[in-house]
Design an enzyme around this catalytic site. Structure first.
Site, mmCIF file in Angstrom:
data_model
loop_
_atom_site.group_PDB
_atom_site.id
_atom_site.type_symbol
_atom_site.label_atom_id
_atom_site.label_comp_id
_atom_site.label_asym_id
_atom_site.label_seq_id
_atom_site.Cartn_x
_atom_site.Cartn_y
_atom_site.Cartn_z
ATOM 1 N N LYS A 32 45.322 44.785 33.877
ATOM 2 C CA LYS A 32 46.121 45.534 34.824
ATOM 3 C C LYS A 32 46.407 44.734 36.087
ATOM 4 C CE LYS A 32 43.479 49.655 33.588
ATOM 5 N NZ LYS A 32 42.518 50.659 34.144
ATOM 6 N N GLY A 33 45.601 43.683 36.298
ATOM 7 C CA GLY A 33 45.580 42.995 37.587
ATOM 8 C C GLY A 33 46.914 42.473 38.086
ATOM 9 N N GLU B 235 49.878 36.163 35.630
ATOM 10 C CA GLU B 235 48.459 36.482 35.848
ATOM 11 C C GLU B 235 48.199 36.703 37.329
ATOM 12 O OE1 GLU B 235 45.782 37.328 34.579
ATOM 13 O OE2 GLU B 235 45.220 36.258 32.767
ATOM 14 N N ASP B 236 47.259 37.595 37.615
ATOM 15 C CA ASP B 236 46.799 37.767 38.990
ATOM 16 C C ASP B 236 45.923 36.587 39.407
ATOM 17 O OD1 ASP B 236 44.825 38.427 37.133
ATOM 18 O OD2 ASP B 236 44.188 40.251 38.150
ATOM 19 N N ASP C 156 40.413 32.277 36.482
ATOM 20 C CA ASP C 156 39.058 31.940 36.920
ATOM 21 C C ASP C 156 38.587 30.761 36.055
ATOM 22 O OD1 ASP C 156 36.489 32.105 37.951
ATOM 23 O OD2 ASP C 156 35.992 34.005 37.046
ATOM 24 N N LYS D 113 40.990 29.517 40.822
ATOM 25 C CA LYS D 113 39.728 29.008 41.388
ATOM 26 C C LYS D 113 39.447 27.640 40.781
ATOM 27 C CE LYS D 113 37.652 33.651 41.777
ATOM 28 N NZ LYS D 113 36.636 34.558 41.211
ATOM 29 N N PHE E 195 34.368 36.192 44.691
ATOM 30 C CA PHE E 195 34.989 37.333 44.024
ATOM 31 C C PHE E 195 35.973 38.007 44.976
ATOM 32 C CE2 PHE E 195 35.586 41.390 42.034
ATOM 33 C CZ PHE E 195 35.644 41.047 40.692
ATOM 34 N N VAL E 196 37.222 38.103 44.561
ATOM 35 C CA VAL E 196 38.250 38.673 45.439
ATOM 36 C C VAL E 196 38.836 39.951 44.843
ATOM 37 C CG1 VAL E 196 38.860 36.495 46.556
ATOM 38 C CG2 VAL E 196 40.042 37.157 44.451
ATOM 39 N N ASP F 280 40.787 44.081 41.009
ATOM 40 C CA ASP F 280 39.834 45.176 41.192
ATOM 41 C C ASP F 280 38.390 44.711 41.183
ATOM 42 O OD1 ASP F 280 39.762 44.523 38.348
ATOM 43 O OD2 ASP F 280 38.567 46.344 38.116
ATOM 44 N N ARG G 271 42.479 47.927 43.863
ATOM 45 C CA ARG G 271 43.741 47.354 43.377
ATOM 46 C C ARG G 271 44.892 47.596 44.345
ATOM 47 N NH1 ARG G 271 42.993 45.683 38.060
ATOM 48 N NH2 ARG G 271 41.711 47.011 36.744
HETATM 49 P P1 IMP Z 1 38.896 33.890 33.132
HETATM 50 O O1 IMP Z 1 39.006 34.101 31.644
HETATM 51 O O2 IMP Z 1 37.540 33.430 33.530
HETATM 52 O O3 IMP Z 1 39.982 32.978 33.673
HETATM 53 O O4 IMP Z 1 39.008 35.328 33.783
HETATM 54 C C1 IMP Z 1 40.205 35.852 34.150
HETATM 55 C C2 IMP Z 1 40.105 37.330 34.441
HETATM 56 O O5 IMP Z 1 38.863 37.706 35.082
HETATM 57 C C3 IMP Z 1 41.181 37.674 35.435
HETATM 58 O O6 IMP Z 1 42.385 37.979 34.773
HETATM 59 C C4 IMP Z 1 40.582 38.859 36.178
HETATM 60 O O7 IMP Z 1 40.840 40.029 35.462
HETATM 61 C C5 IMP Z 1 39.090 38.584 36.166
HETATM 62 N N1 IMP Z 1 38.663 37.939 37.438
HETATM 63 C C6 IMP Z 1 38.259 36.666 37.594
HETATM 64 N N2 IMP Z 1 37.941 36.397 38.875
HETATM 65 C C7 IMP Z 1 38.159 37.554 39.551
HETATM 66 C C8 IMP Z 1 38.021 37.930 40.939
HETATM 67 O O8 IMP Z 1 37.642 37.144 41.831
HETATM 68 N N3 IMP Z 1 38.361 39.219 41.246
HETATM 69 C C9 IMP Z 1 38.797 40.109 40.323
HETATM 70 N N4 IMP Z 1 38.939 39.808 39.026
HETATM 71 C C10 IMP Z 1 38.624 38.539 38.633
HETATM 72 MG MG MG Z 2 43.294 39.847 34.634
#
Ligand code: IMP
Ligand code: MG
Length: 174
Positions: A40-41, A96-97, A100, A128, A149-150, A156, A162
Site C-alpha cells: 500500500k505504501g 515504490e515508496d 530497503d 537506504k 525506520f521512517v 506505515d 500513512r
Molecule cells: P525490502 O524488500 O527490504 O527492500 O523491503 C521493502 C519494503 O519494506 C518496503 O516496500 C516497505 O513496505 C517496507 N519498509 C522498509 N523500510 C521501511 C521503513 O523505513 N518504513 C516503512 N516501511 C519500510
Molecule cells: Mg512497500
C-alpha cells in the site's frame, strides 16, 4: 515513548516528485507508460506522480508481502494481489515508496521480466543505500536516507502514519 523526528518536509517531497516526473516524462516522450504501484505504501507517491506525467499513462497495482524475520529479509515474497493488466510489450514503471534491502523489488522485477514487457524500470521515492543488496537496479531514486525506520507519505508502522503529509523517523516504536 514513540515519537517522530521530521526528516523530509512536504515541500521537499513535492519538489522531488516534480523533478522525478520531469525526468520520467522526458524519458518516455511519445510512448504509453504503464505505472504499477506497489500497495500500500506507494499510494500517495503514485497519486502525486501520475498527475505530473505527460506521456499517456495507465495505472495498475500489485500487493506483495514478505514473510519471515524482516531483519534477515529472506526474499520470500508472496504476491497478494497481482496485476489486472497484461504487461507484454508495454513500458512498465514500478512505483515504490521505499527500497530497503531490495529483495522485494528483485522478486517483482524477476516476475515481471518473465511476462516480456517492452521495458521495465523502477522509481522509488526513498532508498537506504547502507542496506541495499549490491546490484539492485533502481532507475529513479528520490532521496537516499540513513538506515532508520521512517513513516509518513504512504509509509506505515503497523498500518499507522500513512496519512502524514511529510516523512519522519519513527523513534522507539510501541
Ligand atoms: P525490502 O524488500 O527490504 O527492500 O523491503 C521493502 C519494503 O519494506 C518496503 O516496500 C516497505 O513496505 C517496507 N519498509 C522498509 N523500510 C521501511 C521503513 O523505513 N518504513 C516503512 N516501511 C519500510
Ligand atoms: Mg512497500
Amino acid at each position: 515513548m514513540e515519537s517522530l523526528t521530521p526528516l523530509i518536509d512536504k515541500d521537499q517531497v513535492a519538489a522531488k516528485v516534480q523533478e522525478l516526473a520531469a525526468r520520467i516524462t522526458h524519458d518516455y516522450e511519445g510512448q504509453e507508460l504503464l505505472v504499477v504501484g506497489v500497495l500500500k505504501g506507494s499510494f500517495l507517491f503514485l497519486a502525486d506522480l501520475v498527475k505530473l506525467l505527460s506521456p499517456k499513462v495507465i495505472v495498475d497495482f500489485v500487493q506483495v508481502s514478505s514473510y519471515g524475520n524482516r531483519s534477515i529479509s529472506s526474499g520470500n515474497v508472496q504476491i497478494r494481489k497481482d496485476l489486472d493488466i497484461n504487461i507484454e510489450d508495454k513500458n512498465v514503471l514500478i512505483v515504490e515508496d521505499i527500497v530497503d534491502t531490495g529483495l522485494t523489488l528483485r522478486h517483482l522485477r524477476d516476475l515481471f521480466e518473465t511476462r516480456r514487457p517492452r521495458s521495465l524500470k523502477v522509481v522509488s521515492l526513498l532508498c537506504k543505500p547502507e542496506v541495499l543488496a549490491p546490484g539492485t537496479q533502481i532507475e529513479y531514486v528520490g532521496f537516499e536516507i540513513p538506515n532508520k525506520f521512517v513513516v509518513g507519505y504512504g509509509l506505515d508502522y503497523a498500518e499507522r502514519y500513512r496519512n502524514l503529509p511529510y516523512i519522519a523517523i519513527l523513534n522507539d516504536p510501541d
